[in-house]
Design a protein around this motif. Structure first.
Motif, PDB file in Angstrom:
ATOM      1  N   VAL A 339      85.420  53.178  40.558  1.00  0.00           N
ATOM      2  CA  VAL A 339      84.622  51.986  40.825  1.00  0.00           C
ATOM      3  C   VAL A 339      83.637  52.264  41.945  1.00  0.00           C
ATOM      4  O   VAL A 339      83.996  52.837  42.978  1.00  0.00           O
ATOM      5  N   GLU A 340      82.418  51.875  41.715  1.00  0.00           N
ATOM      6  CA  GLU A 340      81.395  51.880  42.759  1.00  0.00           C
ATOM      7  C   GLU A 340      80.564  50.610  42.562  1.00  0.00           C
ATOM      8  O   GLU A 340      79.441  50.643  42.056  1.00  0.00           O
ATOM      9  N   PHE A 341      81.194  49.511  42.933  1.00  0.00           N
ATOM     10  CA  PHE A 341      80.595  48.203  42.655  1.00  0.00           C
ATOM     11  C   PHE A 341      80.593  47.369  43.931  1.00  0.00           C
ATOM     12  O   PHE A 341      81.625  47.212  44.587  1.00  0.00           O
ATOM     13  N   HIS A 342      79.433  46.831  44.264  1.00  0.00           N
ATOM     14  CA  HIS A 342      79.295  45.935  45.407  1.00  0.00           C
ATOM     15  C   HIS A 342      78.526  44.696  44.947  1.00  0.00           C
ATOM     16  O   HIS A 342      77.432  44.817  44.383  1.00  0.00           O
ATOM     17  N   TYR A 343      79.120  43.561  45.190  1.00  0.00           N
ATOM     18  CA  TYR A 343      78.496  42.322  44.730  1.00  0.00           C
ATOM     19  C   TYR A 343      77.158  42.117  45.451  1.00  0.00           C
ATOM     20  O   TYR A 343      77.073  42.279  46.673  1.00  0.00           O
ATOM     21  N   THR A 380      84.750  53.956  34.047  1.00  0.00           N
ATOM     22  CA  THR A 380      83.992  53.884  35.295  1.00  0.00           C
ATOM     23  C   THR A 380      83.173  52.604  35.319  1.00  0.00           C
ATOM     24  O   THR A 380      82.635  52.171  34.289  1.00  0.00           O
ATOM     25  N   LEU A 381      83.085  52.020  36.507  1.00  0.00           N
ATOM     26  CA  LEU A 381      82.298  50.809  36.707  1.00  0.00           C
ATOM     27  C   LEU A 381      81.350  51.050  37.874  1.00  0.00           C
ATOM     28  O   LEU A 381      81.767  51.522  38.936  1.00  0.00           O
ATOM     29  N   ALA A 382      80.090  50.730  37.652  1.00  0.00           N
ATOM     30  CA  ALA A 382      79.090  50.885  38.708  1.00  0.00           C
ATOM     31  C   ALA A 382      78.222  49.637  38.749  1.00  0.00           C
ATOM     32  O   ALA A 382      77.901  49.049  37.715  1.00  0.00           O
ATOM     33  N   GLY A 383      77.886  49.227  39.944  1.00  0.00           N
ATOM     34  CA  GLY A 383      76.987  48.102  40.134  1.00  0.00           C
ATOM     35  C   GLY A 383      76.054  48.399  41.283  1.00  0.00           C
ATOM     36  O   GLY A 383      76.501  48.672  42.403  1.00  0.00           O
ATOM     37  N   LYS A 384      74.774  48.387  41.007  1.00  0.00           N
ATOM     38  CA  LYS A 384      73.822  48.739  42.064  1.00  0.00           C
ATOM     39  C   LYS A 384      72.552  47.928  41.909  1.00  0.00           C
ATOM     40  O   LYS A 384      72.185  47.497  40.803  1.00  0.00           O
ATOM     41  N   ARG A 385      71.906  47.752  43.030  1.00  0.00           N
ATOM     42  CA  ARG A 385      70.654  47.006  43.048  1.00  0.00           C
ATOM     43  C   ARG A 385      69.478  47.965  42.945  1.00  0.00           C
ATOM     44  O   ARG A 385      69.480  49.034  43.570  1.00  0.00           O
ATOM     45  N   LYS A 386      68.495  47.571  42.149  1.00  0.00           N
ATOM     46  CA  LYS A 386      67.301  48.385  41.978  1.00  0.00           C
ATOM     47  C   LYS A 386      66.099  47.449  41.989  1.00  0.00           C
ATOM     48  O   LYS A 386      65.779  46.823  40.981  1.00  0.00           O
ATOM     49  N   GLY A 387      65.467  47.347  43.149  1.00  0.00           N
ATOM     50  CA  GLY A 387      64.368  46.402  43.285  1.00  0.00           C
ATOM     51  C   GLY A 387      64.872  44.979  43.175  1.00  0.00           C
ATOM     52  O   GLY A 387      65.806  44.569  43.863  1.00  0.00           O
ATOM     53  N   SER A 388      64.254  44.223  42.281  1.00  0.00           N
ATOM     54  CA  SER A 388      64.689  42.840  42.062  1.00  0.00           C
ATOM     55  C   SER A 388      65.734  42.732  40.959  1.00  0.00           C
ATOM     56  O   SER A 388      66.073  41.631  40.526  1.00  0.00           O
ATOM     57  N   ARG A 446      81.469  60.958  22.516  1.00  0.00           N
ATOM     58  CA  ARG A 446      82.698  60.144  22.591  1.00  0.00           C
ATOM     59  C   ARG A 446      82.784  59.357  23.893  1.00  0.00           C
ATOM     60  O   ARG A 446      83.882  59.063  24.396  1.00  0.00           O
ATOM     61  N   VAL A 447      81.612  59.026  24.436  1.00  0.00           N
ATOM     62  CA  VAL A 447      81.545  58.177  25.629  1.00  0.00           C
ATOM     63  C   VAL A 447      80.713  56.945  25.269  1.00  0.00           C
ATOM     64  O   VAL A 447      79.580  57.058  24.791  1.00  0.00           O
ATOM     65  N   PHE A 448      81.309  55.790  25.491  1.00  0.00           N
ATOM     66  CA  PHE A 448      80.636  54.520  25.218  1.00  0.00           C
ATOM     67  C   PHE A 448      80.073  54.000  26.539  1.00  0.00           C
ATOM     68  O   PHE A 448      80.795  53.874  27.526  1.00  0.00           O
ATOM     69  N   ARG A 449      78.786  53.726  26.553  1.00  0.00           N
ATOM     70  CA  ARG A 449      78.163  53.233  27.781  1.00  0.00           C
ATOM     71  C   ARG A 449      77.431  51.939  27.485  1.00  0.00           C
ATOM     72  O   ARG A 449      76.679  51.846  26.510  1.00  0.00           O
ATOM     73  N   ILE A 450      77.641  50.958  28.343  1.00  0.00           N
ATOM     74  CA  ILE A 450      76.938  49.690  28.208  1.00  0.00           C
ATOM     75  C   ILE A 450      76.375  49.321  29.573  1.00  0.00           C
ATOM     76  O   ILE A 450      77.065  49.386  30.594  1.00  0.00           O
ATOM     77  N   THR A 451      75.105  48.986  29.589  1.00  0.00           N
ATOM     78  CA  THR A 451      74.410  48.646  30.825  1.00  0.00           C
ATOM     79  C   THR A 451      73.839  47.242  30.698  1.00  0.00           C
ATOM     80  O   THR A 451      73.171  46.918  29.707  1.00  0.00           O
ATOM     81  N   VAL A 452      74.130  46.432  31.696  1.00  0.00           N
ATOM     82  CA  VAL A 452      73.615  45.058  31.740  1.00  0.00           C
ATOM     83  C   VAL A 452      72.677  44.948  32.943  1.00  0.00           C
ATOM     84  O   VAL A 452      73.063  45.287  34.063  1.00  0.00           O
ATOM     85  N   MET A 453      71.489  44.498  32.670  1.00  0.00           N
ATOM     86  CA  MET A 453      70.492  44.329  33.742  1.00  0.00           C
ATOM     87  C   MET A 453      70.193  42.845  33.896  1.00  0.00           C
ATOM     88  O   MET A 453      69.860  42.165  32.908  1.00  0.00           O
ATOM     89  N   VAL A 454      70.355  42.337  35.122  1.00  0.00           N
ATOM     90  CA  VAL A 454      69.993  40.940  35.409  1.00  0.00           C
ATOM     91  C   VAL A 454      68.942  40.945  36.510  1.00  0.00           C
ATOM     92  O   VAL A 454      68.925  41.823  37.369  1.00  0.00           O
ATOM     93  N   GLN A 455      68.093  39.951  36.476  1.00  0.00           N
ATOM     94  CA  GLN A 455      66.978  39.886  37.423  1.00  0.00           C
ATOM     95  C   GLN A 455      67.114  38.656  38.300  1.00  0.00           C
ATOM     96  O   GLN A 455      67.609  37.612  37.856  1.00  0.00           O
ATOM     97  N   GLU A 456      66.688  38.782  39.535  1.00  0.00           N
ATOM     98  CA  GLU A 456      66.727  37.643  40.446  1.00  0.00           C
ATOM     99  C   GLU A 456      65.804  36.555  39.934  1.00  0.00           C
ATOM    100  O   GLU A 456      64.649  36.823  39.561  1.00  0.00           O
ATOM    101  N   THR A 457      66.322  35.329  39.888  1.00  0.00           N
ATOM    102  CA  THR A 457      65.520  34.210  39.367  1.00  0.00           C
ATOM    103  C   THR A 457      65.080  33.310  40.514  1.00  0.00           C
ATOM    104  O   THR A 457      65.620  33.343  41.584  1.00  0.00           O
TER     105      THR A 457
END
Length: 457
Positions: A339-343, A380-388, A446-457
């Motif tokens: 895990v490398e996730f920070h709210y 593995t879980l990752a959460g990171k900020r990239k710009g907005s 044999r690796v499943f990857r899903i990426t969710v991108m949300v933007q600041e509203t």
């Protein structure tokens, strides 16, 4: 045009018409076949089978409607070979025949009206043959244009939204097409009649039918189209209700876990107050040289503290409880969990929305890992900020093949309570779109990857 050439034209006209119908059926079915690599081969097989059955029925002089019934039944029976669901194959067959019959009736009415407006005034046989050939060519071209346009409208409507086809739905949707086919067969049988050696046309005996028949044909077609549209709307409403129900259940579960976390922190505060007493007891036992009792006391104290294991801190209680729950599940299942996730601290996201995203992604990943040998399991879980933007990425091992539905999401393999399964990723995508973001799925080695991108509203 001589009589011999006109007879040759008639044979060519009949073949062109059958070629049109066979190719239209093949192209109409192709978009609904699931195995894209073999669609053209299967389409060619449908084309050839149609022409063969047409030739057989023509040779046997089969009664009217036999060919329609035979093609529809064979199409339904061979749905598995064509990678079609059987109810869908049956419905597509009905829609094809209704479109062909109704467009044919409209074209016949236009042909009769053209004959009345532009009658053949010449008495020379060659001129009569030529004008008849030209009119028949125009009839075929107009029929082909209407037929292909109407089929395309059906195809586009059916592809726009998946249509659930249970027994009740298929019966409901099939009523209007079946009635349209029956109507067309009855009218086709009445178009021409020989009485006292004279050929009589329906439109000559009943001129009002020239307008009534095409209007009724269009009404049957419109009825089938609107029935499909209504059924798709009902299915969309049911999906929204099911998605809302699942989201409410997930939110309720998260709230319950937050309450448990609050109790957890309360117990920690209580333990801090009790710890001085425990240390005094241990000190007394040591002074009394009761070392065995000290060891037993510390062991019991360790057991009482084993439940205080909220080791991962993300900066938000909602994501804390979800990620720690999944961490414990991974430990029990032998899954390597990183895990490398920070709210995000921006405050622009609803914590429950982020929690629903994490809960669905991690639950799907755990279910996929269950099917992999324990030595190969990882998540593995990752959460990171990239710009907005805030990016959430989950990677996990998986085995076998993943089939994607028409909505671009993996199809669920769960059969029990199927309407309630497969909604998780739909909810994730809906939440991403709520924040003007998107969801991306990829498969590699044999690796499943899903990426969710949300933007600041």
């Amino acid at each position: 045009m001589s009589e011999t050439k006109f007879l040759m034209f008639n044979h060519g006209y009949a073949f062109a018409a059958e070629f049109l119908y066979a190719s239209s059926l093949a192209f109409f079915l192709q978009p609904f076949m699931r195995m894209g690599r073999y669609r053209w081969r299967k389409g060619a097989a449908v084309f050839a089978a149609y022409l063969f059955l047409s030739w057989i029925c023509d040779r046997l002089a089969a009664p009217r409607g036999t060919f329609v019934l035979t093609v529809t039944l064979l199409l339904t029976a061979g749905a598995g070979v064509l990678d079609l669901e059987r109810p869908r194959a049956f419905l597509l067959g009905l829609l094809y025949w209704e479109t062909r019959v109704n467009s044919g009736l409209i074209a016949d009415s236009l042909y009769f009206a053209a004959e009345q407006v532009l009658p053949c005034r010449s008495v020379a046989p060659e001129e009569v043959y030529l004008q008849t050939a030209l009119r028949l060519t125009l009839l075929l071209l107009s029929h082909a244009a209407m037929f292909i346009t109407m089929l395309y409208a059906f195809c586009r409507r059916l592809k726009r939204r998946p249509l659930p086809l249970g027994r009740l739905e298929i019966c409901y949707i099939s009523l209007v097409p079946a009635a349209g086919i029956l109507f067309g067969q009855i009218i086709a049988g009445l178009l021409f009649e020989i009485r006292d050696g004279e050929l009589l046309q329906l439109y000559e005996r009943h001129p009002a039918f020239v307008a009534a028949v095409p209007i009724l044909a269009l009404l049957f077609y419109a009825g089938s189209y609107l029935t499909i549209l209504f059924q798709q709307g009902m299915a969309a409403l049911q999906e929204e209700q099911a998605a809302g129900f699942v989201e409410r259940q997930q939110t309720r579960a998260i709230r319950a876990r937050i309450h448990e976390a609050e109790q957890f922190y309360s117990r920690i505060r209580q333990l801090k107050h009790e710890m001085r007493g425990h240390l005094t007891n241990i000190q007394g036992l040591v002074q009394s040289k009761e070392y065995a009792e000290v060891e037993e006391y510390i062991s019991r104290l360790d057991e009482s503290m084993s439940g205080f294991e909220l080791t991962l801190r993300t900066g938000n209680p909602v994501t804390d409880v979800i990620i720690n729950d999944r961490r414990r599940q991974c430990q029990e299942m032998g899954i390597r969990f990183q895990v490398e996730f920070h709210y995000p601290q921006s405050g622009h996201y609803d914590a429950f929305d982020v929690g629903i995203i994490l809960q669905n992604l991690l639950q799907n990943a755990l279910e996929a890992c269950e099917k992999v040998p324990e030595s190969e399991r990882f998540l593995t879980l990752a959460g990171k900020r990239k710009g907005s933007f805030f990016l959430i990425e989950v990677r996990n091992s998986f085995s076998g093949e993943i089939a994607f539905g028409r909505d671009g999401l993996p199809e669920t393999a769960k059969k029990a309570d199927a309407p309630m399964h497969g909604i998780g990723l739909s909810n994730v995508r809906r939440i991403a779109e709520k924040y003007m973001g998107e969801m991306e799925i990829s498969l590699e080695d044999r690796v499943f990857r899903i990426t969710v991108m949300v933007q600041e509203t």
